[in-house]
Design an enzyme around this catalytic site. Structure first.
Site, PDB file in Angstrom:
ATOM      1  N   SER A 106      71.642  38.952  51.555  1.00  0.00           N
ATOM      2  CA  SER A 106      72.576  39.917  52.136  1.00  0.00           C
ATOM      3  C   SER A 106      73.510  39.238  53.135  1.00  0.00           C
ATOM      4  O   SER A 106      73.395  38.037  53.398  1.00  0.00           O
ATOM      5  CB  SER A 106      71.805  41.037  52.849  1.00  0.00           C
ATOM      6  OG  SER A 106      71.225  40.552  54.051  1.00  0.00           O
TER       7      SER A 106
ATOM      8  N   SER B 129      73.753  40.007  56.379  1.00  0.00           N
ATOM      9  CA  SER B 129      73.346  40.347  57.744  1.00  0.00           C
ATOM     10  C   SER B 129      73.362  39.170  58.710  1.00  0.00           C
ATOM     11  O   SER B 129      73.358  39.368  59.915  1.00  0.00           O
ATOM     12  CB  SER B 129      71.947  40.978  57.737  1.00  0.00           C
ATOM     13  OG  SER B 129      70.957  40.019  57.436  1.00  0.00           O
TER      14      SER B 129
ATOM     15  N   LYS C 160      66.310  36.694  60.540  1.00  0.00           N
ATOM     16  CA  LYS C 160      67.104  37.107  61.699  1.00  0.00           C
ATOM     17  C   LYS C 160      67.019  36.005  62.756  1.00  0.00           C
ATOM     18  O   LYS C 160      66.292  35.030  62.611  1.00  0.00           O
ATOM     19  CB  LYS C 160      66.599  38.430  62.299  1.00  0.00           C
ATOM     20  CG  LYS C 160      66.518  39.600  61.330  1.00  0.00           C
ATOM     21  CD  LYS C 160      67.859  40.083  60.849  1.00  0.00           C
ATOM     22  CE  LYS C 160      67.702  41.219  59.839  1.00  0.00           C
ATOM     23  NZ  LYS C 160      68.989  41.578  59.219  1.00  0.00           N
TER      24      LYS C 160
ATOM     25  N   SER D  29      73.525  44.664  60.332  1.00  0.00           N
ATOM     26  CA  SER D  29      72.171  44.114  60.362  1.00  0.00           C
ATOM     27  C   SER D  29      71.152  45.179  60.725  1.00  0.00           C
ATOM     28  O   SER D  29      71.307  45.893  61.728  1.00  0.00           O
ATOM     29  CB  SER D  29      72.099  42.955  61.362  1.00  0.00           C
ATOM     30  OG  SER D  29      70.777  42.464  61.472  1.00  0.00           O
TER      31      SER D  29
END
Length: 265
Positions: free
Chosen positions: A75, A77, A132, A221
């Site tokens: 993705s 994010s 992350k 996100s």
């Protein structure tokens, strides 16, 4: 890819068990039987395949579980740091050695530092791997006020870079504002979307044994701002290198050779 990990462990254990069983018992039994009837002792196909594949599977399992594991970014994010289609390597021993599948820690070596990009299994989706950046450590007070990150009462400094131009599956982020976020101990770039209203004001106190993580693409996100703190036991490793970028699961799209070998800040 939890299913791949389960399959790899299962195949390694199975082929290893067949090889060991044959070495301890079956090979001698075949040899004795062949001597009695004066024929050549032949290994069953399953034994032959197990002896051939077990060493390879064992090496792959050890490297993947305790040294480095590949992951693919699915993705946007973590843009602009990581793009959809990036294949990355994750250091599996920086934070300690863990058992495959269960992720149970065997040896404690270190702990995540502020700014580390980590791969983990989120509490709400324990069968998935997410990625992350760590912005809050145990004991930290994290505030996020209208896209301004504040760590332990000190606003993080931002330096403007310009207007971002996305490519491929990240083209949707064209026009976003690109900034350098001077996170204590680790500078990196983030994206903000001008037409999206700020997050508002929220404050979090990070408990012991947990971390606060956020995506670098702040308005795209799903992270600790929405689902809470990341338990230390869910962390799989630290992302450190991009080794390939291509679109499509089987790299059926374009390759971006410029990203090969890029270190992850």
């Amino acid at each position: 890819m939890r299913w791949f990990e389960i399959a790899l462990v299962s195949l390694t254990l199975f082929t290893g068990a067949v090889w060991l069983l044959d070495k301890l018992f079956l090979a001698r039994r075949r040899a004795a039987h062949a001597d009695r009837i004066d024929v050549e002792a032949k290994e069953p196909a399953i034994v032959d395949y197990s002896k051939a594949f077990f060493p390879v599977l064992a090496v792959v399992l050890i490297l993947r579980s305790f040294v480095a594991e590949p992951f693919r970014i699915p993705s946007n994010s973590m843009m602009p740091t990581l793009l959809t289609g990036d294949f990355i390597l994750v250091n599996k021993f920086t934070y300690g050695l863990r058992l495959p599948i269960t992720n149970r820690k065997l040896v404690d070596i270190g702990a995540p530092e502020r700014g580390d990009v980590v791969v983990f299994r989120p509490p709400q989706h324990p069968d998935q791997d997410w990625i992350k950046r760590v912005v809050g450590l145990p004991g930290d007070r994290i505030e996020f006020v209208d896209n301004q990150l504040i760590v332990n009462g000190k606003p993080v400094e931002y330096l403007p870079v310009g207007t971002y131009t996305g490519v491929g599956k990240g083209a949707e982020m064209t026009g976003a504002t690109e900034l350098v976020e001077k996170l204590p101990g680790r500078e990196h770039r983030v994206l903000e979307t001008p037409d999206i209203v700020g997050f508002g004001q929220s404050v979090w106190e990070v408990p012991a044994g947990h971390y606060f993580v956020m995506g670098d693409n702040r308005d795209r996100s799903d992270d600790s701002r929405f689902w809470g703190f990341l338990p230390e036991k869910n962390i799989r490793g630290r992302a450190f290198l991009i080794w390939l970028n291509c679109e499509g699961w089987f790299c059926s799209g374009a390759f971006d050779t410029s990203r090969i070998g890029t270190r992850i800040p």
